[in-house]
Scaffold this active site. Structure first.
Site, PDB file in Angstrom:
ATOM      1  CG  ASN A  74      19.010 -25.581  36.095  1.00 16.09           C
ATOM      2  OD1 ASN A  74      20.291 -25.686  35.528  1.00 16.09           O
ATOM      3  ND2 ASN A  74      18.723 -24.406  36.109  1.00 16.09           N
ATOM      4  CE  LYS A  84      14.719 -30.867  57.171  1.00 16.22           C
ATOM      5  NZ  LYS A  84      15.420 -32.029  57.786  1.00 16.22           N
ATOM      6  N   PRO A 121      12.629 -12.444  36.921  1.00 18.41           N
ATOM      7  CG  PRO A 121      14.402 -11.017  37.742  1.00 18.41           C
ATOM      8  CD  PRO A 121      13.364 -11.949  38.340  1.00 18.41           C
ATOM      9  CG  ASP A 122      13.839 -13.861  30.172  1.00 22.21           C
ATOM     10  OD1 ASP A 122      15.155 -13.562  29.765  1.00 22.21           O
ATOM     11  OD2 ASP A 122      13.204 -14.825  29.629  1.00 22.21           O
ATOM     12  CG  PHE A 136      23.796 -21.043  25.109  1.00 20.34           C
ATOM     13  CD1 PHE A 136      24.643 -19.527  25.103  1.00 20.34           C
ATOM     14  CD2 PHE A 136      24.498 -22.017  24.836  1.00 20.34           C
ATOM     15  CE1 PHE A 136      25.652 -19.592  24.537  1.00 20.34           C
ATOM     16  CE2 PHE A 136      25.759 -22.112  24.230  1.00 20.34           C
ATOM     17  CZ  PHE A 136      26.336 -20.782  24.090  1.00 20.34           C
ATOM     18  CE  LYS A 169      13.338 -21.196  25.386  1.00 21.23           C
ATOM     19  NZ  LYS A 169      14.092 -22.152  25.984  1.00 21.23           N
TER      20      LYS A 169
HETATM   21  O1  PMT Z   1      26.385 -25.555  32.283  1.00 19.64           O
HETATM   22  P1  PMT Z   1      26.692 -26.790  31.420  1.00 19.64           P
HETATM   23  O2  PMT Z   1      26.302 -28.099  32.250  1.00 19.64           O
HETATM   24  O3  PMT Z   1      27.646 -26.949  30.763  1.00 19.64           O
HETATM   25  O4  PMT Z   1      25.387 -26.933  30.472  1.00 19.64           O
HETATM   26  C1  PMT Z   1      25.298 -25.959  29.372  1.00 19.64           C
HETATM   27  C2  PMT Z   1      23.968 -25.387  29.222  1.00 19.64           C
HETATM   28  C3  PMT Z   1      23.051 -26.658  28.589  1.00 19.64           C
HETATM   29  C4  PMT Z   1      23.184 -24.891  30.558  1.00 19.64           C
HETATM   30  C5  PMT Z   1      23.860 -24.212  28.122  1.00 19.64           C
HETATM   31  O5  PMT Z   1      24.464 -24.637  27.033  1.00 19.64           O
HETATM   32  C6  PMT Z   1      22.530 -23.421  27.996  1.00 19.64           C
HETATM   33  O6  PMT Z   1      21.758 -24.281  27.078  1.00 19.64           O
HETATM   34  N1  PMT Z   1      22.116 -22.579  28.535  1.00 19.64           N
HETATM   35  C7  PMT Z   1      20.896 -22.031  28.486  1.00 19.64           C
HETATM   36  C8  PMT Z   1      19.917 -23.161  29.473  1.00 19.64           C
HETATM   37  C9  PMT Z   1      18.529 -22.279  29.399  1.00 19.64           C
HETATM   38  O7  PMT Z   1      18.068 -22.186  30.483  1.00 19.64           O
HETATM   39  O8  PMT Z   1      17.904 -21.887  28.546  1.00 19.64           O
HETATM   40  P2  PMT Z   1      16.282 -21.220  28.464  1.00 19.64           P
HETATM   41  O9  PMT Z   1      15.982 -21.770  27.273  1.00 19.64           O
HETATM   42  O10 PMT Z   1      15.674 -21.598  29.734  1.00 19.64           O
HETATM   43  O11 PMT Z   1      16.678 -19.833  28.412  1.00 19.64           O
HETATM   44  C10 PMT Z   1      16.937 -19.012  26.940  1.00 19.64           C
HETATM   45  C11 PMT Z   1      17.910 -18.096  27.250  1.00 19.64           C
HETATM   46  O12 PMT Z   1      17.397 -17.121  28.191  1.00 19.64           O
HETATM   47  C12 PMT Z   1      19.397 -18.331  27.955  1.00 19.64           C
HETATM   48  O13 PMT Z   1      20.259 -17.664  27.295  1.00 19.64           O
HETATM   49  C13 PMT Z   1      19.220 -17.974  29.311  1.00 19.64           C
HETATM   50  O14 PMT Z   1      20.456 -17.726  29.995  1.00 19.64           O
HETATM   51  C14 PMT Z   1      17.972 -16.758  29.277  1.00 19.64           C
HETATM   52  N2  PMT Z   1      17.158 -16.541  30.394  1.00 19.64           N
HETATM   53  C15 PMT Z   1      16.413 -17.502  30.778  1.00 19.64           C
HETATM   54  C16 PMT Z   1      15.831 -17.374  32.012  1.00 19.64           C
HETATM   55  C17 PMT Z   1      15.809 -16.146  32.657  1.00 19.64           C
HETATM   56  N3  PMT Z   1      14.891 -15.864  33.693  1.00 19.64           N
HETATM   57  N4  PMT Z   1      16.668 -15.332  32.368  1.00 19.64           N
HETATM   58  C18 PMT Z   1      17.485 -15.447  31.119  1.00 19.64           C
HETATM   59  O15 PMT Z   1      18.362 -14.622  31.110  1.00 19.64           O
END
Ligand code: PMT
Length: 398
Positions: free
Chosen positions: A211, A290, A306-307, A324, A338
């Protein structure tokens, strides 16, 4: 110690004093300490030092006038005020102190000082009689009450032949004290774990799913946590940012590697900042060679990763968790859901897409904790410092 100046954007204001001859030395030292410098000077400063000198030493175009159409087209004064992580006026004359103390904004420098959200520091320079004058001392107190940091002045012989207080502080003292402006004790003695950047999930040896996360937000938070006195561990996915100093840095590639690294470090952490944009899925089968395009269409079978943050949320005991949420629609509702689902104490919601938040230099967020606070769009450095202060407050008030 100038360690907190690394990567900082410093706006140096130069006013009309003989001490302006030291401004190039301040700029040189700031750049050596890792800061980026832009300079704004008053008309009177030009009587002591040329604009060309300051422009050449700073390596950036000089800012001279409030109503300069050309300069405004390149970087307007409000943009410049927002650009700065700190504003340093060195030298600052008695006249400048008086005008700032009274909230005047009739030239570029005073306007910048009023418009900026960044900390403002002044290194006064003037004749000892002017420094001791009751009015200057009243202005000094007014500025200190408004959280303006005053550096110096030093004591000793002056250009006019007098001896006493009023000499501008030496450049190394100015840098040390400016660096200290960034240091707070909000997280003193605490251990903070930060994840940042994207993950890469391999498809074959040359392709992967990922991403647009650049790591900027996570790195800025790691740096701000360190400035707040925490011992920081940063676990980062693949990014092109330089490794920050004075913290434990680990590099990972996949979500599974990030999960393993977090689980190893989590027992020893007080606060977990989950900023990484972790890949939710990986390929069920990673091709050893490839893949060649001999079909018109192809299907990749994906399985869940895994989350990480949700797994940390289920631990007992567990650290204080800040997640975040990067969302393109229904940002607040999605973030709130979330937060509950993953057992977070706080969540920072950012709207992403169309150049905002992810990958960008600026971010606009809503912080949802005990209360809900919206922070307008600003560079990720100052935003991270504000977020750390809010996180520290909620952590200490648990
Ligand atoms: O890196 P930059 O370009 O500065 O951009 C910053 C950002 C936009 C990436 C950052 O501010 C941000 O929003 N990060 C979380 C992005 C995200 O993937 O959000 P999510 O909604 O998918 O996940 C929610 C939370 O679960 C996050 O805290 C994430 O770290 C966590 N997560 C998600 C999936 C996973 N498998 N494991 C996790 O721990």
């Amino acid at each position: 110690m100038t360690q907190f100046l690394v990567g900082k954007r410093v706006l140096l204001g130069v006013t009309g004093s003989i001490a302006a001859y030291k401004s190039p030395e301040i700029i040189r030292r700031l750049r050596e300490a890792g800061a980026e410098v832009r300079v704004a000077m008053t008309e009177n400063a030009k009587r002591f030092i040329t604009p060309l000198t300051l422009q050449a030493v700073s390596g950036n175009p000089l800012h001279e006038a409030l109503f300069d159409a050309r300069a405004e087209a390149a970087m307007g004064h409000i943009e410049l005020a927002r650009w700065a992580d700190a504003v340093l006026i060195a030298p600052a004359t008695a006249d400048f102190m008086a005008r700032l103390a009274h909230g005047l904004a009739d030239d570029l420098l005073t306007t910048l000082c009023l418009a900026t959200q960044a900390p403002v520091a002044l290194a006064p320079a003037m004749n000892q009689g002017m420094w001791k004058h009751l009015l200057t001392q009243e202005n000094l107190r007014a500025l200190q009450q408004k959280q303006v940091c005053i550096i110096g002045p030093g004591n000793g012989s002056q250009a006019c032949g007098d001896v006493g207080p009023g000499r501008m502080a030496e450049p190394e003292i100015i840098l040390e004290q400016l660096s200290a402006v960034f240091a707070t004790a909000a997280l003193a003695g605490l251990k903070v774990l930060v994840t940042a950047g994207p993950t890469h999930e391999a498809i074959d040896p040359v392709r992967f799913l990922t991403n647009g996360s650049s790591g900027k937000m996570g790195y800025a938070l790691a740096e701000a946590a360190r400035e707040a006195g925490a011992a920081v561990t940063l676990i980062s996915g693949p990014v092109s940012l330089p490794k920050p100093g004075h913290m434990d840095c680990m590099s990972v590639t996949t979500a599974q590697e990030m999960y393993d690294a977090v689980m190893r470090k989590i027992p020893d952490c007080d606060i977990f900042l989950s900023v990484a944009a972790v890949g939710d899925y990986r390929c069920k089968k990673v091709h050893e060679q490839k893949i060649h395009k001999n079909q018109d269409a192809m299907t990749l079978e994906l399985v869940r990763n895994p989350d990480i943050v949700a797994s940390v949320g289920q631990l007992s005991p567990r650290p204080f968790i800040v997640g975040f949420a990067a969302e393109t629609e229904h940002v607040i509702e999605q973030a709130q859901a979330k937060r509950e689902r993953k057992g977070m104490d706080m969540i920072v919601a950012n709207q992403v897409g169309r150049g905002a938040g992810m990958g960008a230099d600026e971010n606009e967020v809503t912080v949802i904790g005990k209360s809900r606070i919206h922070l307008p769009s600003m560079p990720k450095g100052p935003l991270a410092r504000q977020l750390i202060m809010m996180i520290a407050k909620e952590y200490h008030n648990q």
